[in-house]
Design an enzyme around this catalytic site. Structure first.
Site, short mmCIF file in Angstrom:
data_model
loop_
_atom_site.label_atom_id
_atom_site.label_comp_id
_atom_site.label_asym_id
_atom_site.label_seq_id
_atom_site.Cartn_x
_atom_site.Cartn_y
_atom_site.Cartn_z
N GLU A 50 19.22 47.30 36.05
CA GLU A 50 19.52 45.99 36.63
C GLU A 50 20.97 45.86 37.08
O GLU A 50 21.26 45.15 38.03
CB GLU A 50 19.18 44.87 35.63
CG GLU A 50 19.28 43.48 36.22
CD GLU A 50 18.50 42.44 35.44
OE1 GLU A 50 18.92 41.28 35.46
OE2 GLU A 50 17.47 42.78 34.82
N ASP A 63 16.27 44.49 32.80
CA ASP A 63 16.19 43.77 31.53
C ASP A 63 14.74 43.57 31.11
O ASP A 63 13.87 43.27 31.94
CB ASP A 63 16.88 42.40 31.65
CG ASP A 63 18.39 42.52 31.65
OD1 ASP A 63 18.91 43.63 31.44
OD2 ASP A 63 19.06 41.50 31.88
N TYR A 86 20.36 42.74 22.75
CA TYR A 86 20.10 41.91 23.92
C TYR A 86 20.32 40.43 23.61
O TYR A 86 19.76 39.89 22.65
CB TYR A 86 18.66 42.13 24.39
CG TYR A 86 18.32 41.45 25.69
CD1 TYR A 86 18.77 41.98 26.90
CD2 TYR A 86 17.55 40.29 25.71
CE1 TYR A 86 18.45 41.37 28.10
CE2 TYR A 86 17.24 39.67 26.91
CZ TYR A 86 17.69 40.22 28.09
OH TYR A 86 17.38 39.60 29.29
#
Length: 712
Positions: free
Chosen positions: A8, A104, A305
């Site tokens: 990403e 992601d 994350y």
């Protein structure tokens, strides 16, 4: 033949390349004999604008609405076109056999990759890398467990449906409101209920009437006992009669109870909890906290994350707990962390629950040892918050005795309550000794005590506090606590779907509302502006309720699960949009600029509007088709030489003046002279000019692109 990996962001692409030894650097990608790794820059592809369907839509007209395309189009974002071309050529390269999606792990990450693949007309098979941290270990484990890309088709359908529905409703509602009332107004299924949430709290405070009540307590044997019947009373004479009845009497202990109890630490952090705590402790806004987390996650590889709504871990992570403990031993928590290494951890830990983890687990440290000296002050603070919360949850519970003593004085009962620590447990992080109350040990049932003082105290109920950025974020997560919803099913829907917005979008929504001058913060208190109040009055009622976004999220979740058709969802959104536009068209209400000034716009001559931004004030032309803006004041990073607080900039160019709350004032020339030997701190003419010439726009102005070229 090779596999093409699409990350990403460039930073994640580099991490994957380093981990997999993909060392041959090319223009926009890395390559070796097995893999090619490239990246997006966030989104490379987005929804087309109305004028890209029909050039006549460039001019905003109420009669053109609603604009509902039969088939939605996408376009390559102009500023990232070069990288898209690189990715597209790699997708269609004959030496590429398949695609590994490494964006992601979540709904929006899936959308980023799928829009690129769709735009590039990809026909090759896909695999999915699904990881929650970007450490070498996590990446290697993820590549050993690659999943079939088709498994995530429903996730993509949900993401695409959300994107298209937001476009259809948002574009039409905003254009309808703006053209109807000749003002820059915006509506959205998340932002409008958020304004309503702030307004409801404001109304609650405005309508609050304080109530006086009284309590009674007495002192005996050095302890304070509180009256239990009644605990409080609005009529002072009731307590005065009790005081009169017991005045001069001694009491005896009717009972003593000691109950052994355990207290556990707060749950592991999800994003909202962390943002709220960071605001309380360091006054960091939600967006600032999220940006710091992203840096800790992507650049430093120190945390997992960040965009997660879970407070739990999955059982497959239990084996990694000690490795993470070893990492935080590089911090001031070293001794506490080391002491836990002898423990045995299992899937029975209270923070392990597979059923309470959807896409991502709680935010915890990775196995990477931090070098605190290499982190910024803000990064260090956020990392230590996460590390400490993680350590607390691995430590034993806090144990104590809950003590309750009933004192009988005449016919009336008074109670003393206390807690005596027996084992510090996780609280050893904050405290260094166990508490002892020797007075209590000397007491037993039947002991007579002399009453030394009887007090009646007056109290007053207080209004609920105004929202701040931290508490508003939490309220968006649980709006059912604030909105009066008659149907209990709606309460459950809001709770189950996570409230207004998502953990990934709430900070941006709050920031956007500040920038569009719908809400403002005074001394940390968030209030709705006049513009925000009028938006609520002019908006169709369903757009002001959180139920709309809850219903959307409920159906999007069903789409993810393959239980609802995405095309049916879009059809419903189109019908809803028709209703919204018609309601706005038929409205007979008016919009009033009550922040209108007597300053004439230098471009068109109309009076300008004073707008408060998060960092200052500016003047904006009231005419939506005239984009003229002028700075009035702006908080800078320049520090006062006397009190070292940030100074506020007034004016521009040679007339620019810096003022501090302590009264110190400097001209631009004086500022330049003072900082000539402090280049890193200097607010120089070049930077000032860059700021002044940057369209003099509101920071992150949500209307800047949407309203350019607007004509009526």
């Amino acid at each position: 033949m090779k596999s093409l990996i699409i990350a990403e962001k460039p930073s994640v692409g580099r991490d994957i390349a380093n981990t997999l030894n993909i060392n041959e650097k090319r223009n926009g990608y890395f390559e070796n004999n097995k893999y090619i790794v490239t990246w997006a820059l966030g989104h490379l592809v987005t929804n087309a604008t109305p004028e890209q369907y029909d050039a006549s839509y460039k001019e905003w007209k109420l009669n053109d609405l609603p604009i509902i395309p039969n088939k939605m189009k996408t376009i390559v974002i102009s500023k990232t076109r070069k990288q898209f071309s690189t990715v597209q050529s790699l997708i269609n390269n004959n030496k590429v056999k398949d695609i590994i999606i490494a964006t992601d792990a979540g709904r929006e990450g899936e959308l980023v990759a799928r829009l690129i693949l769709d735009k590039a007309h990809n026909k090759k098979p896909t695999k999915r890398l699904w990881i929650s941290s970007v450490t070498n270990k996590a990446i290697k484990e993820g590549f050993n467990k690659l999943q079939d890309g088709r498994k995530f088709n429903n996730l993509y359908h949900a993401a695409l449906a959300r994107s298209e529905a937001d476009w259809i409703v948002g574009i039409n509602a905003t254009r309808a409101l703006t053209t109807k009332y000749d003002a820059q107004l915006s509506l959205g299924r998340v932002q409008t209920p958020t304004i309503q949430l702030v307004q409801m709290r404001q109304n609650e405070i405005n309508h609050f009437k304080p109530q006086t009540y009284y309590t009674m307590k007495l002192n005996a044997a050095g302890l304070t006992f509180h009256c239990t019947k009644p605990q409080s009373h609005p009529d002072k004479t009731v307590l005065e009669s009790i005081k009169k009845a017991i005045d001069g009497q001694s009491g005896h202990i009717a009972s003593i109870s000691k109950t052994h109890k355990k207290a556990y630490p707060q749950q592991l952090y999800n994003l909202t909890d962390l943002q709220q705590d960071a605001y309380k402790r360091f006054h960091l806004g939600p967006k600032e906290t999220l940006n710091t987390l992203q840096t800790l996650y992507e650049r430093h590889k120190l945390v997992t994350y960040p965009r997660t709504d879970s407070n739990y871990l999955t059982d497959d992570m239990v084996d990694t707990l000690k490795d993470r403990l070893k990492a935080i031993m590089a911090t001031s928590l070293k001794d506490m962390a080391k002491a836990q290494m002898s423990q045995t951890f299992s899937s029975k830990q209270r923070f392990v629950n597979n059923n309470k983890v959807s896409d991502h687990h709680a935010i915890i440290p990775t196995e990477v040892r931090p070098d605190i000296n290499q982190l910024s002050q803000r990064e260090s603070k956020i990392y230590m918050m996460i590390a400490q919360r993680y350590l607390e949850n691995l430590m034993p519970p806090h144990e104590y005795e809950a003590i309750a003593i009933e004192l009988k004085v005449g016919q009336h009962t008074f109670t003393f309550k206390d807690k005596v620590t027996t084992k510090l447990g996780f609280k050893a992080i904050y405290e260094n000794k166990e508490s002892i109350n020797t007075q209590i040990d000397q007491l037993q049932k039947g002991t007579k005590l002399n009453v030394t003082k009887i007090l009646i105290e007056e109290h007053e109920t207080t209004a609920p506090p105004y929202f701040n950025e931290g508490s508003l974020l939490k309220a968006m997560e649980s709006p059912q606590k604030f909105f009066d919803l008659s149907d209990k099913k709606h309460d459950k829907t809001l709770k189950d779907t996570g409230g207004i917005g998502t953990v990934a979008t709430r900070a941006d929504i709050i920031e956007k509302l500040f920038n569009m001058n719908a809400i403002e913060a005074r001394d940390g208190k968030i209030k709705v502006t006049s513009k925000g109040k009028q938006i609520l009055e002019l908006a169709p009622q369903k757009l002001t309720s959180p139920l709309l976004t809850a219903e959307w999220e409920e159906k999007l979740l069903l789409i993810e699960q393959g239980k609802y058709n995405a095309s049916q969802f879009i059809s419903e959104m189109k019908a809803f949009t028709n209703q919204v536009v018609n309601e706005i068209k038929e409205s007979e209400q008016n919009y009033k600029h009550d922040n209108l000034t007597t300053t004439e716009c230098p471009t068109c001559g109309k009076f300008m509007i004073k707008v408060k931004t998060k960092n200052g004030q500016m003047l904006v032309c009231q005419d939506p088709q005239c984009k003229t803006k002028k700075n009035v004041q702006r908080k800078t990073n320049a520090r006062c030489p006397n009190c070292h607080k940030k100074m506020t900039l007034f004016g521009r160019g040679k007339d620019a003046v810096y003022r501090c709350v302590c009264g110190h004032t400097e001209t631009q020339a004086q500022m330049d002279k003072r900082h000539k030997n402090k280049k890193s701190d200097k607010v120089n003419k070049k930077d000032l000019k860059k700021y002044m010439n940057n369209d003099e726009g509101i920071e992150n102005n949500p209307f800047q692109d949407a309203l350019k070229g607007l004509k009526f």
